[in-house]
Design a protein around this motif. Structure first.
Motif, PDB file in Angstrom:
ATOM      1  N   GLU A  64       0.822  -1.216   0.000  1.00 20.93           N
ATOM      2  CA  GLU A  64       0.000   0.000   0.000  1.00 20.93           C
ATOM      3  C   GLU A  64       0.855   1.266   0.000  1.00 20.93           C
ATOM      4  O   GLU A  64       0.461   2.281  -0.586  1.00 20.93           O
ATOM      5  N   VAL A  65       2.020   1.222   0.641  1.00 18.63           N
ATOM      6  CA  VAL A  65       2.931   2.371   0.571  1.00 18.63           C
ATOM      7  C   VAL A  65       3.413   2.550  -0.867  1.00 18.63           C
ATOM      8  O   VAL A  65       3.454   3.673  -1.390  1.00 18.63           O
ATOM      9  N   ALA A  66       3.756   1.450  -1.531  1.00 23.77           N
ATOM     10  CA  ALA A  66       4.199   1.523  -2.924  1.00 23.77           C
ATOM     11  C   ALA A  66       3.095   2.062  -3.828  1.00 23.77           C
ATOM     12  O   ALA A  66       3.339   2.880  -4.722  1.00 23.77           O
ATOM     13  N   LYS A  67       1.862   1.623  -3.603  1.00 30.75           N
ATOM     14  CA  LYS A  67       0.735   2.135  -4.391  1.00 30.75           C
ATOM     15  C   LYS A  67       0.596   3.640  -4.211  1.00 30.75           C
ATOM     16  O   LYS A  67       0.350   4.382  -5.176  1.00 30.75           O
ATOM     17  N   ALA A  68       0.748   4.107  -2.962  1.00 36.36           N
ATOM     18  CA  ALA A  68       0.640   5.545  -2.680  1.00 36.36           C
ATOM     19  C   ALA A  68       1.774   6.320  -3.344  1.00 36.36           C
ATOM     20  O   ALA A  68       1.581   7.432  -3.839  1.00 36.36           O
ATOM     21  N   VAL A  69       2.963   5.728  -3.371  1.00 39.20           N
ATOM     22  CA  VAL A  69       4.122   6.366  -4.001  1.00 39.20           C
ATOM     23  C   VAL A  69       3.875   6.619  -5.487  1.00 39.20           C
ATOM     24  O   VAL A  69       4.155   7.705  -6.014  1.00 39.20           O
TER      25      VAL A  69
END
Length: 280
Positions: A64-69
């Motif tokens: 989810e952090v990668a998706k937000a990035v």
């Protein structure tokens, strides 16, 4: 009559021109979209709460952090690939993957081969044992057994422990099982202890109802951060991701995701901790 005919032909030609222009514009937009650089992000997908599958889709803190990035990026488009732990690194080596994330900590060996992101979260380690275990602290693990996965930071830590306890070393049983299976084995008495990060252990003990286990906090002078990794040569990608991580830390997105997936917003780096690790 001739004038009407000429005007009619002119109108048709103009309309055709407008249609072709619209199609051309649409085609250009489509082409621009397809020009986005694909980033293949490798992860294991079996280590909740960092990467796991829910209703057939990959999720978890790292995911989810990668998706937000990459959300709304004009340059990059991320694609997630589930693979074995060791294959994350061989895939980065070969250029098959451009980026990886799965509760990955710092090591000098990895830093010599890959690029690191800023820290995305903190994962303090705990010592997990059976409730009736005679292990009360880290110093008590000598002579006991544990399951480990090759290439992990805990293996390095325990190998160093064994060098200074050669007369009564820890028995290291290497396995390809995931952490859920390892903790289940520990719960069933098939090993004596396991060192792993607190968010993962607490999540698995709760979700799998491993009622025979307890955790012991391990003291550390350093904050055990986790990171994204990039293949060698992905300097531009590293710069982009780190810029976005700084923004996500500032706007509260990291705290929100940590609260949801790790159980506490305290598991995120401070603004001053947003640095690429150097090992110094």
């Amino acid at each position: 009559m001739k004038m009407k005919k000429i005007l009619g032909i002119t109108g048709i030609a103009l309309a055709s021109t407008l249609v072709l222009a619209a199609c051309s514009t649409k085609s250009e937009k489509s082409t621009d979209s397809s020009k986005k650089e694909e980033v293949v992000f490798a992860t294991v997908g079996t280590t909740a709460p960092f990467s796991y599958e829910e209703n057939g889709n990959l999720t978890g803190y790292d995911i989810e952090v990668a998706k937000a990035v990459f959300k709304d990026s004009d340059k990059y488009e991320v694609k997630f690939k589930k693979t074995e732990w060791s294959s994350i690194f061989t895939g980065l080596d070969s250029g098959k993957y451009q980026m990886g994330g799965n509760n990955i900590s710092y090591s000098a060996e990895r830093a010599s081969k890959y690029l690191y992101s800023y820290p995305i979260g903190a994962t303090p380690s705990v010592l997990t044992v059976a409730k009736d275990s005679d292990i009360k602290s880290y110093d008590d693990i000598a002579g006991h057994s544990t399951q480990v996965v090759q290439g992990t930071s805990s293996v390095t830590q325990l190998e160093e422990f064994n060098k200074s306890h050669s007369d009564n070393p820890v028995t290291l049983n290497y396995t390809n099982e995931n952490i859920t299976q390892i903790l289940t084995n520990l719960n069933d008495g098939k090993a004596d202890f396991k060192i792993f990060d607190a968010p993962t252990v607490n999540s698995i003990i709760k979700n799998q109802n491993l009622s025979n286990l307890k955790t012991i906090d391990l003291k550390s002078s350093e904050q055990p951060y986790i990171y994204f990794l990039f293949a060698d040569g992905q300097d531009d990608l590293q710069t982009f991701v780190n810029k976005r991580l700084k923004e996500l830390q500032k706007d509260g997105t990291l705290a929100e995701l940590a609260e949801k997936y790790l159980g506490s917003k305290d598991y995120i780096p401070t603004a001053s901790d947003l640095k690429v690790p150097t090992g110094k």
